[in-house]
Design an enzyme around this catalytic site. Structure first.
Site, PDB file in Angstrom:
ATOM      1  N   LYS A  72      48.885 114.033  56.658  1.00 56.50           N
ATOM      2  CA  LYS A  72      47.986 113.564  57.727  1.00 56.50           C
ATOM      3  C   LYS A  72      46.727 114.427  57.759  1.00 56.50           C
ATOM      4  O   LYS A  72      45.612 113.934  57.946  1.00 56.50           O
ATOM      5  CB  LYS A  72      48.716 113.583  59.083  1.00 56.50           C
ATOM      6  CG  LYS A  72      49.823 112.537  59.171  1.00 56.50           C
ATOM      7  CD  LYS A  72      50.742 112.714  60.359  1.00 56.50           C
ATOM      8  CE  LYS A  72      51.958 111.784  60.236  1.00 56.50           C
ATOM      9  NZ  LYS A  72      52.921 111.910  61.326  1.00 56.50           N
ATOM     10  N   GLN A 116      54.561 115.658  66.045  1.00 51.01           N
ATOM     11  CA  GLN A 116      55.403 115.273  64.907  1.00 51.01           C
ATOM     12  C   GLN A 116      56.868 115.248  65.333  1.00 51.01           C
ATOM     13  O   GLN A 116      57.376 116.191  65.945  1.00 51.01           O
ATOM     14  CB  GLN A 116      55.189 116.255  63.742  1.00 51.01           C
ATOM     15  CG  GLN A 116      55.901 115.859  62.461  1.00 51.01           C
ATOM     16  CD  GLN A 116      55.401 114.541  61.876  1.00 51.01           C
ATOM     17  OE1 GLN A 116      54.237 114.167  62.037  1.00 51.01           O
ATOM     18  NE2 GLN A 116      56.276 113.818  61.194  1.00 51.01           N
ATOM     19  N   ASP A 138      49.998 107.707  67.995  1.00 47.90           N
ATOM     20  CA  ASP A 138      51.257 107.194  67.447  1.00 47.90           C
ATOM     21  C   ASP A 138      51.675 105.892  68.125  1.00 47.90           C
ATOM     22  O   ASP A 138      52.542 105.181  67.619  1.00 47.90           O
ATOM     23  CB  ASP A 138      52.382 108.222  67.667  1.00 47.90           C
ATOM     24  CG  ASP A 138      52.637 109.072  66.430  1.00 47.90           C
ATOM     25  OD1 ASP A 138      52.460 108.547  65.318  1.00 47.90           O
ATOM     26  OD2 ASP A 138      53.006 110.246  66.594  1.00 47.90           O
TER      27      ASP A 138
HETATM   28  N1  GUN Z   1      58.202 111.363  62.233  1.00 46.69           N
HETATM   29  C1  GUN Z   1      58.510 110.359  61.390  1.00 46.69           C
HETATM   30  N2  GUN Z   1      57.620 109.354  61.504  1.00 46.69           N
HETATM   31  C2  GUN Z   1      56.735 109.745  62.455  1.00 46.69           C
HETATM   32  C3  GUN Z   1      55.576 109.136  63.010  1.00 46.69           C
HETATM   33  O1  GUN Z   1      55.187 108.021  62.667  1.00 46.69           O
HETATM   34  N3  GUN Z   1      54.920 109.853  63.966  1.00 46.69           N
HETATM   35  C4  GUN Z   1      55.346 111.074  64.364  1.00 46.69           C
HETATM   36  N4  GUN Z   1      54.650 111.687  65.323  1.00 46.69           N
HETATM   37  N5  GUN Z   1      56.425 111.675  63.864  1.00 46.69           N
HETATM   38  C5  GUN Z   1      57.110 111.005  62.905  1.00 46.69           C
END
Ligand code: GUN
Length: 312
Positions: A72, A116, A138
């Site tokens: 990211k 996360q 998200d």
């Molecule tokens: N962990 C696994 N997939 C995701 C996601 O799409 N967003 C976040 N914040 N954590 C994750």
């Protein structure tokens, strides 16, 4: 009739129809589609006077979470989006993380906040609820979930958006809908958890696709997957879906990821599925890169919402 389609949207390889029966499914190239989206994001960011900024909260030292966050970060940096990382030990108190989120909610230069997941020891619901819904890139905040379910403007989870985009790409390559049509009237089966299926169901409704969720241990799994024009599988069980479980010409989106040695594999048995399906989103190189690209779009969307609504 033999018809070959030009590969203009990142699919590989070219594929051929004999009397409308697909000989081999196209493999959807999530990396290529994602790269095009990220290029567009970069161009849009270049034109913005006030740049977007993403703050990521990462708790603990799970290697997979650290890897996802690094992807990211790279995507943000390439797109010209400011990236700030807040690292915490796995023992950090829930309240302490919520206090940090409150501070980030107040900052105008932070237009997106992402925690996360999974959190190792903290209360996930409380932490997500602390994020201002307009900065929740998200789309996990209950306000955003509710807005999506009611068909109102909202930030939608990037994974669901990435899957929808792949389904759209596949649909257009296999049999482009007539102008003004969304390619509806189809049935989607989602094999996976309710929390995963929920946002997809709402997105599919907009595309006039009926969705049914099935558990991976459902005794009727095979007869249900066989009815799917669009099959989405997110279980984490390699080889779960084989060719005999697929409707001829189905679009298959593999969301499962399992590490086997140094390889990542999906839930779909590619060898037996490719001759039956019309399109397959592979693992790796399918929804994974799409999710990062759609997150970049969500950051732009959140930034736009905040600019319209002014200071929060
Ligand atoms: N962990 C696994 N997939 C995701 C996601 O799409 N967003 C976040 N914040 N954590 C994750």
């Amino acid at each position: 009739m033999v018809r070959s389609l030009n590969n203009t949207t990142g699919a590989s390889p070219r594929f051929i129809y004999h009397d409308s029966i697909a000989v081999m499914a196209i493999i959807l190239d999530g990396r290529a589609i994602a790269a095009r989206i990220r290029d567009k994001v970069k161009t849009r960011v270049e034109a913005m006077t006030v740049k977007p900024g993403l703050a990521v909260i990462l708790v603990g030292d799970d290697p997979a979470s650290h890897l996802y966050v690094s992807l990211k970060r790279k995507a943000c940096e390439e797109a010209g989006i400011r990236f700030e990382l807040f690292l915490y030990p796995s023992t950090e108190a829930t309240e302490s993380i919520m206090t940090q989120i409150e501070l980030l909610n107040q900052r105008e230069d932070v237009t997106g906040i992402l925690v996360q997941l999974p959190l190792p020891n903290q209360n996930t619901d409380q932490v997500i609820a602390a994020i201002h819904p307009n900065k929740d890139v998200d789309g996990f905040h209950r306000e955003n979930m509710r807005a999506l379910s009611e068909g109102r403007q909202s930030i939608v989870p990037a994974l669901a958006l990435g899957i929808m985009k792949l389904v759209d790409e596949a649909t257009h390559q296999i049999s482009p809908p007539a102008k003004g049509e969304l390619g509806g009237g189809r049935t989607a089966i989602v094999v996976g958890s309710a929390i995963f299926a929920e946002p997809l169901r709402y997105l599919f409704v907009e595309h006039k696709i009926t969705t049914e969720r099935v558990d991976s241990d459902d005794l009727e799994l095979k007869s249900k997957t066989k009815t799917a024009d669009v099959l989405i599988v997110a279980v984490g069980q390699p080889g779960l879906i084989t060719g005999e479980m697929i409707k001829s010409g189905a679009i298959v989106i593999d969301v499962g990821t399992t590490r086997i040695g140094d390889k990542t594999v999906g839930d779909v048995d590619r060898i037996s599925v490719l001759p039956i399906a019309s399109a397959l989103s592979p693992v790796p190189g399918g929804v994974g890169p799409m999710t990062v690209a759609m997150l970049m779009l969500n950051i732009l969307k959140a930034t736009g919402i905040q600019n319209v609504k002014g200071k929060m």
